[in-house]
Motif scaffolding. Sequence first.
Motif, PDB file in Angstrom:
ATOM      1  N   ALA A 463      -1.082 147.874  44.332  1.00 18.24           N
ATOM      2  CA  ALA A 463       0.077 147.488  43.538  1.00 18.24           C
ATOM      3  C   ALA A 463       0.607 148.681  42.741  1.00 18.24           C
ATOM      4  O   ALA A 463       1.822 148.894  42.643  1.00 18.24           O
ATOM      5  CB  ALA A 463      -0.296 146.334  42.606  1.00 18.24           C
ATOM      6  N   VAL A 464      -0.303 149.461  42.169  1.00 19.47           N
ATOM      7  CA  VAL A 464       0.100 150.669  41.440  1.00 19.47           C
ATOM      8  C   VAL A 464       0.797 151.646  42.376  1.00 19.47           C
ATOM      9  O   VAL A 464       1.823 152.254  42.035  1.00 19.47           O
ATOM     10  CB  VAL A 464      -1.130 151.317  40.777  1.00 19.47           C
ATOM     11  N   TYR A 465       0.250 151.782  43.576  1.00 24.59           N
ATOM     12  CA  TYR A 465       0.846 152.692  44.555  1.00 24.59           C
ATOM     13  C   TYR A 465       2.287 152.288  44.863  1.00 24.59           C
ATOM     14  O   TYR A 465       3.207 153.106  44.868  1.00 24.59           O
ATOM     15  CB  TYR A 465      -0.001 152.682  45.826  1.00 24.59           C
ATOM     16  N   LEU A 466       2.486 151.002  45.129  1.00 21.91           N
ATOM     17  CA  LEU A 466       3.831 150.525  45.448  1.00 21.91           C
ATOM     18  C   LEU A 466       4.786 150.708  44.263  1.00 21.91           C
ATOM     19  O   LEU A 466       5.938 151.141  44.422  1.00 21.91           O
ATOM     20  CB  LEU A 466       3.766 149.049  45.842  1.00 21.91           C
ATOM     21  N   ASP A 478       1.932 147.720  33.564  1.00 17.74           N
ATOM     22  CA  ASP A 478       1.537 146.306  33.545  1.00 17.74           C
ATOM     23  C   ASP A 478       0.308 146.072  34.408  1.00 17.74           C
ATOM     24  O   ASP A 478      -0.639 145.389  34.001  1.00 17.74           O
ATOM     25  CB  ASP A 478       2.696 145.429  34.045  1.00 17.74           C
ATOM     26  N   VAL A 479       0.303 146.623  35.596  1.00 18.36           N
ATOM     27  CA  VAL A 479      -0.828 146.413  36.513  1.00 18.36           C
ATOM     28  C   VAL A 479      -2.080 147.083  35.970  1.00 18.36           C
ATOM     29  O   VAL A 479      -3.170 146.497  35.990  1.00 18.36           O
ATOM     30  CB  VAL A 479      -0.477 146.953  37.920  1.00 18.36           C
ATOM     31  N   VAL A 481      -2.929 147.781  32.928  1.00 16.08           N
ATOM     32  CA  VAL A 481      -3.457 147.155  31.710  1.00 16.08           C
ATOM     33  C   VAL A 481      -3.871 145.716  31.950  1.00 16.08           C
ATOM     34  O   VAL A 481      -4.997 145.318  31.657  1.00 16.08           O
ATOM     35  CB  VAL A 481      -2.422 147.245  30.566  1.00 16.08           C
ATOM     36  N   GLU A 482      -2.981 144.925  32.504  1.00 17.59           N
ATOM     37  CA  GLU A 482      -3.220 143.485  32.602  1.00 17.59           C
ATOM     38  C   GLU A 482      -4.147 143.117  33.744  1.00 17.59           C
ATOM     39  O   GLU A 482      -4.912 142.163  33.629  1.00 17.59           O
ATOM     40  CB  GLU A 482      -1.883 142.759  32.774  1.00 17.59           C
ATOM     41  N   ASP A 483      -4.083 143.859  34.829  1.00 20.59           N
ATOM     42  CA  ASP A 483      -4.843 143.474  36.016  1.00 20.59           C
ATOM     43  C   ASP A 483      -6.114 144.301  36.188  1.00 20.59           C
ATOM     44  O   ASP A 483      -7.213 143.775  36.164  1.00 20.59           O
ATOM     45  CB  ASP A 483      -3.963 143.605  37.267  1.00 20.59           C
ATOM     46  N   SER A 484      -5.958 145.594  36.364  1.00 18.49           N
ATOM     47  CA  SER A 484      -7.133 146.414  36.659  1.00 18.49           C
ATOM     48  C   SER A 484      -7.921 146.809  35.420  1.00 18.49           C
ATOM     49  O   SER A 484      -9.013 147.351  35.540  1.00 18.49           O
ATOM     50  CB  SER A 484      -6.699 147.681  37.403  1.00 18.49           C
ATOM     51  N   LYS A 485      -7.370 146.548  34.225  1.00 15.95           N
ATOM     52  CA  LYS A 485      -8.052 146.888  32.966  1.00 15.95           C
ATOM     53  C   LYS A 485      -8.388 148.376  32.874  1.00 15.95           C
ATOM     54  O   LYS A 485      -9.342 148.774  32.220  1.00 15.95           O
ATOM     55  CB  LYS A 485      -9.339 146.071  32.792  1.00 15.95           C
ATOM     56  N   GLY A 489      -6.426 155.001  32.320  1.00 14.90           N
ATOM     57  CA  GLY A 489      -5.405 155.370  33.296  1.00 14.90           C
ATOM     58  C   GLY A 489      -4.018 154.982  32.842  1.00 14.90           C
ATOM     59  O   GLY A 489      -3.051 155.723  33.044  1.00 14.90           O
ATOM     60  N   ALA A 490      -3.893 153.811  32.226  1.00 17.51           N
ATOM     61  CA  ALA A 490      -2.594 153.372  31.735  1.00 17.51           C
ATOM     62  C   ALA A 490      -2.077 154.309  30.643  1.00 17.51           C
ATOM     63  O   ALA A 490      -0.901 154.699  30.631  1.00 17.51           O
ATOM     64  CB  ALA A 490      -2.689 151.944  31.213  1.00 17.51           C
TER      65      ALA A 490
END
Length: 952
Positions: A463-466, A478-479, A481-485, A489-490
Amino acid sequence: MLSNNITCVCSGSESLFLGGNDGHVLILSQAFKVVRTFRAYDFGSITHMKQVNGTALLVTISEDLSNEPMLKVWVLDKIEKDGAPKCLSTLGIHNGRKQFPISAFAALEDLSQLAIGFANGSVTVIRGDLIHDRGAKQRIVFESDEPITGVEFREGGSTTLFLATTGRILTLTISGKGQGQPAKPLEDAGCGVGCMTIDSENGDVVVARDDTISYYGAHGRGPSFAYEGPKQLVKTFRQYVALVTSPTAPSSTRSTFMSMFSGSQADDMLSTSTFAILDTDLKYFAHTETLISQVKAIFMEWGDLFILTQDGKLYRYHEKTLQQRLEILYQRNLFVLAISLAQKANLDTTQRNIILRKYGDFLYQKGDYDTAMQQYLKAIENTEPSQVIRKFLDTQRIHNLIEYLEELHEHNRATVDHTTLLLNCYAKLKDTGKLEAFIKSGNNFDFDTAITMCRQGGYYDQAVYLARKHGEHDLVVDVLVEDSKNYDGALDYIWRLGAEEAYANLMKYARVLLEHCPKNATQIFIDYYTGNYRPKKVSEAAPIQAPQSSGIASALPSLSSFIPLAYRQTSAIASPATVGSQQPGLSDTQAAEAEAAQPSPEYEVPKPRTAFSAFVDHPTEFIDFLEACLKVEHLEDSDKVDLYTTLFEMYLDTASHMQGSERIEWEAKAKRLIDSGKIPIDASNVLLLSHLSNFRDGTILVREQQGLRFDIFRSYTSANDTAGAIKALRKYGPEEPQLYPAALAYFTSSSQALQEAGDELDAVLKKIDGDRLMAPLQVIQTLSANDVATMGMVKKYLSDTIERERREIVNVYHSGPTTTLPNINIHQNRGLIENYRAETETKRKEIDELSTKPTVFRAARCSACGGSLDLPTVHFLCKHSFHQRCLNQVDENAECPVCSRQNARIRAIRKTQEEAADRHELFQDALQQGRDKFGTISEFFGRGVMSVSGVE
């Protein structure tokens, strides 16, 4: 015809041969009609026969215990004059002149060697040309104490004779390599007569015992198959093994019981036998049957299997077609056997796939989805995919669905819908496969759908790649922080964005980032709010390696590979002309220095207050942020007020959670912050914060600056802090004499306070007496208010007072009466009164004019920045004017920044007076203790004890 005088049976060359006990041979056609009969022997019965298949040769053996067994070879297509076939040779079989019956017989197809086993344990081998009657040699090749139960030839590189006794299985090489060596035992377990045969399909020898069926080949023993029951006969038919077993013999008691009540019927029951046809390769029974009579012989001819029973009945068994056999297996749900049968029969792929699909459907109905899917995968070539996919759309069977969809791709049978479904399955199960390739190519995918699919399925790296590929920086954060925690990196990604994009994402996830990355998050806040924010750069001097991780993430490039081009170092993208002259990569320190030397991008620095809420529950980082912001030059006054006030509050809050020296250290910081007197913190805020945090030094400092010394002293006495009260008394007593009477009352209020005061009580009494602050009677009344002070403590004070008054009386008596009053400056006081009245009247007129008349503002410059006034402009009734942009707050509660400090001080004084106005006990106490009653009333009247309303 098939009566009890038949002693042996053989078949071959499309005919059936029967040997009788009278020496005759009968030849039957396929219609079971006697084609020919001839007398083979004048004496004895024919016990063994062999027809050489494909020829007209017939071998017969006749036995007469009074003579040696006689072997003859007949050629059936040559007829003698008497109508009998021509006998090619006749031979007597030797057994060392021992008369024992023949128990086993075998011959090669060319009749070059024959083996005859006897019941006495000897085996005779006959070699020679029996067809042309050129002579033959006989030799006893084996002798044993156990009877011979079977002999069979196995041809190969050498001719091996397999021997079976009642107790052993042996091999004997009779021609070729190894000839002349003694027999080699294969197994210490024999078999019964008729229980050894040769498998014409593979040349192995089959031995049937009471518990097993064993195979023996060129290398010894082969596979064995358990099959219980006493064996009588064994033959092989195609891939089958035909067995005749007898029922287990009943106990003697039961046999006697059945004989008594059943007679011959019991004997018939005991004579029954079971006939079974087994496929040992596929391990199943092709046929089982119970026969009411014993089996005399088993033979094969005309493509069928026959058995002849003792009662003269002939049974014929015909193998069903392959399709019929498969249908029977389907009906019995024996699909594994059906598949094996189809493979053994070399059915084409289409037919085998039909069986596999049927098997898969059966397993699916049983709930064995994994095994069912394996069958569908094997039959994938000519199976409609939708038939299988519909069965496995349930989430619980998604693994099976993935397996099938992957196989469709491998066989190039997948459509776009299949691919989309596969990717959704990957995303839900966090599996890997074709997902990465499709994401990189972007084929057949809507961007939003792909992102949502990856996030829902846990494919956060994808998702980050896209998101990066499409420049959706907010979505990247968003990805992360909210998803991969991946908070580090964020934050790192935010730090590489432009100022506006970085600020939006930083404020969106400020609390989360401070929670997990406090140090770096605080630093980026400091950089941004101090105007020093610079996007981090990505150096590409060395190739970027993909992160090594499990699953599809290991194949994705490094996150830094997709940093927007605009945010990378310009030197990192070298032109072809300068590639060869590039300098080696800088060290981390040099890179940091080079980055610091870069000018900061221009952006509007937000007010510090906007970041305050982000630091909730992060006091240490908040303090670092506030201190860093206060170091910035040219801060606006409103920002300074916010920063200093908040920093003072944080110092006190931190100190309240500490103990010992740490608490003292933080309180010292708070005191230093407000002690300078130059910081723009409202006094009321300091008082409030100090009171809420029980920070007495702050309260004292403010009251000291406002001249409220008596309140300072009262704060110590209310807290029973005797040492602090003494300290305040010594510090403020010379300027505030009324503290001494209050100190006297406090010291004598309790025994503990009196003890802690020590010699200070004498000093207070001395000061009160010396400055005539209280009348002696008032002192006595104060000391007698509690049962704490003793006469011994005030004895010296009383004696000194009495002595002094005596001296004054004596002095007055000697000097005589006088009418001169003390030197009081009455005219000066009246002047002050007139001035106060005039000033009060002036103020009232100004208030009345402001309330009823218009006000003209003539200011030309801003009172804050000193610049020329331009619209929008804010005017205050105090005649101060400001640019609207120079004010923090522009509403109905706005206050002039120039006058706000003095107004706040007046309000604080007024508030203190109002609080003191309700404490009438202080007024009464001071009135009782003071010498100048009128002066005391005037003082408290000025403090508002009479609740006279004033004008602010």
